[in-house]
Design an enzyme around this catalytic site. Structure first.
Site, PDB file in Angstrom:
ATOM      1  N   GLU A   1      -8.403 -64.325  16.732  1.00 53.36           N
ATOM      2  CA  GLU A   1      -7.004 -64.040  16.471  1.00 53.36           C
ATOM      3  C   GLU A   1      -7.044 -62.574  16.110  1.00 53.36           C
ATOM      4  O   GLU A   1      -5.994 -61.830  16.486  1.00 53.36           O
ATOM      5  CB  GLU A   1      -6.370 -64.968  15.768  1.00 53.36           C
ATOM      6  CG  GLU A   1      -5.029 -64.830  15.631  1.00 53.36           C
ATOM      7  CD  GLU A   1      -4.233 -65.838  14.586  1.00 53.36           C
ATOM      8  OE1 GLU A   1      -4.816 -66.508  13.980  1.00 53.36           O
ATOM      9  OE2 GLU A   1      -2.695 -65.705  14.711  1.00 53.36           O
TER      10      GLU A   1
ATOM     11  N   ARG B   1     -15.706 -71.040   6.680  1.00 57.81           N
ATOM     12  CA  ARG B   1     -14.774 -72.302   6.117  1.00 57.81           C
ATOM     13  C   ARG B   1     -15.435 -73.606   6.834  1.00 57.81           C
ATOM     14  O   ARG B   1     -15.220 -74.636   6.089  1.00 57.81           O
ATOM     15  CB  ARG B   1     -13.378 -71.894   6.465  1.00 57.81           C
ATOM     16  CG  ARG B   1     -12.894 -70.950   5.203  1.00 57.81           C
ATOM     17  CD  ARG B   1     -11.566 -70.510   5.642  1.00 57.81           C
ATOM     18  NE  ARG B   1     -11.425 -69.302   6.408  1.00 57.81           N
ATOM     19  CZ  ARG B   1     -10.702 -69.029   7.223  1.00 57.81           C
ATOM     20  NH1 ARG B   1      -9.421 -69.763   7.338  1.00 57.81           N
ATOM     21  NH2 ARG B   1     -10.563 -67.720   7.913  1.00 57.81           N
TER      22      ARG B   1
HETATM   23  O1  LIG Z   1      -9.812 -70.223  16.904  1.00 55.18           O
HETATM   24  P1  LIG Z   1      -9.968 -68.832  16.612  1.00 55.18           P
HETATM   25  O2  LIG Z   1      -9.107 -67.976  17.281  1.00 55.18           O
HETATM   26  O3  LIG Z   1     -11.519 -68.599  17.019  1.00 55.18           O
HETATM   27  O4  LIG Z   1      -9.926 -68.647  14.893  1.00 55.18           O
HETATM   28  C1  LIG Z   1     -10.410 -69.734  14.188  1.00 55.18           C
HETATM   29  C2  LIG Z   1     -11.475 -69.242  13.260  1.00 55.18           C
HETATM   30  O5  LIG Z   1     -11.215 -68.208  12.447  1.00 55.18           O
HETATM   31  C3  LIG Z   1     -11.154 -68.432  11.199  1.00 55.18           C
HETATM   32  O6  LIG Z   1     -12.563 -68.129  10.796  1.00 55.18           O
HETATM   33  P2  LIG Z   1     -12.861 -66.476  10.494  1.00 55.18           P
HETATM   34  O7  LIG Z   1     -13.752 -65.923  11.854  1.00 55.18           O
HETATM   35  O8  LIG Z   1     -11.841 -65.804  10.030  1.00 55.18           O
HETATM   36  O9  LIG Z   1     -14.271 -66.260   9.127  1.00 55.18           O
HETATM   37  P3  LIG Z   1     -14.150 -67.099   7.822  1.00 55.18           P
HETATM   38  O10 LIG Z   1     -14.263 -68.385   7.894  1.00 55.18           O
HETATM   39  O11 LIG Z   1     -15.418 -66.409   7.480  1.00 55.18           O
HETATM   40  O12 LIG Z   1     -13.073 -66.481   6.998  1.00 55.18           O
HETATM   41  C4  LIG Z   1     -11.362 -69.789  10.899  1.00 55.18           C
HETATM   42  O13 LIG Z   1     -12.215 -70.522   9.954  1.00 55.18           O
HETATM   43  C5  LIG Z   1     -12.090 -70.153  12.355  1.00 55.18           C
HETATM   44  O14 LIG Z   1     -13.477 -70.274  12.148  1.00 55.18           O
HETATM   45  N1  LIG Z   2      -3.705 -67.691  10.850  1.00 55.47           N
HETATM   46  C1  LIG Z   2      -5.118 -68.055  10.427  1.00 55.47           C
HETATM   47  N2  LIG Z   2      -5.256 -68.634   9.295  1.00 55.47           N
HETATM   48  C2  LIG Z   2      -6.349 -68.966   8.665  1.00 55.47           C
HETATM   49  N3  LIG Z   2      -7.208 -68.857   9.424  1.00 55.47           N
HETATM   50  C3  LIG Z   2      -7.421 -68.426  10.604  1.00 55.47           C
HETATM   51  N4  LIG Z   2      -8.295 -68.386  11.609  1.00 55.47           N
HETATM   52  C4  LIG Z   2      -7.846 -67.858  12.765  1.00 55.47           C
HETATM   53  N5  LIG Z   2      -6.385 -67.644  12.571  1.00 55.47           N
HETATM   54  C5  LIG Z   2      -6.119 -68.028  11.005  1.00 55.47           C
END
Ligand SMILES: O=P(O)(O)OC[C@H]1O[C@H](OP(=O)(O)OP(=O)(O)O)[C@H](O)[C@@H]1O
Ligand SMILES: Nc1ncnc2[nH]cnc12
Length: 183
Positions: free
Chosen positions: A106, A69
């Protein structure tokens, strides 16, 4: 869960109205913040990029986004600013040689990679992502940028999940978020 404006200014309500809470996704206990409804709305998407641009530090040479994202927001912001964009990708997607860092999420664990040679030593990099949760992704991305001798001049997020205290992993760094969950 309600959202409060951190730096979105007059567009905070527009932006937050397009973010959907999805309980128990991608696993039980996680309240997922879904931004797809925001991206598909032309005014909402523009408001996000304008708000991110408003908080950009002066010495940004390049924008980098974290997969997946962070690519959407980071690439749009880079084009808006007239800067280049660097993708920081999940493991195994970039051709070698790369630098890699493994980190905790997370939900789960992941590895980020940066293609060698895309970020030159000394350049000022703005890291962009949609969500700041635990800060693991952002801290890993910052570590990668600094491993190649570049400077992290700021980190910009659409949404900060305040209760997870990701900012503590980014202590001493320039962090901005458009919206934050109420503490
Ligand atoms: O602060 P954090 O605990 O590290 O979480 C934040 C990250 O989690 C999500 O990505 P995700 O790894 O789910 O990947 P995506 O964007 O491919 O869905 C979000 O887009 C951040 O990159
Ligand atoms: N709760 C949440 N919703 C969307 N993106 C995330 N990345 C980490 N935690 C998330």
């Amino acid at each position: 869960m309600s959202l409060v404006a951190a730096s979105a200014g007059p567009h905070a309500d527009l932006i937050s109205s397009h973010i959907r809470d999805v309980p128990d996704f991608p696993e039980p206990g996680i309240l997922f913040k879904d931004i797809t409804g925001l991206l598909v709305d032309p005014e909402g998407f523009r408001a996000v990029i304008d708000a991110l641009a408003h908080a950009v530090p002066a010495d940004v040479d390049l924008v980098a986004g974290m997969e997946a994202r962070g690519f959407i927001l980071g690439a749009a912001l880079a084009a808006h600013l007239g800067k280049g964009f660097v993708p920081i990708r999940k493991a195994g997607k970039l051709p070698p040689p790369t630098h890699a860092v493994t980190y905790d999420l997370e939900y789960g664990q992941a590895c980020l990679e940066l293609r060698e040679g895309t970020v030159r030593p000394g350049v000022g990099v703005l890291l962009v992502d949609d969500v700041l949760a635990t800060g693991g992704t952002a801290a890993a991305a910052a570590q990668l940028v600094e491993a190649v001798g570049a400077r992290v001049v700021g980190l910009a997020f659409l949404l900060e999940l305040t209760a997870l205290d990701g900012r503590s992993r980014l202590a001493g760094r320039e962090v901005s978020s458009i919206l934050a969950t109420a503490p």
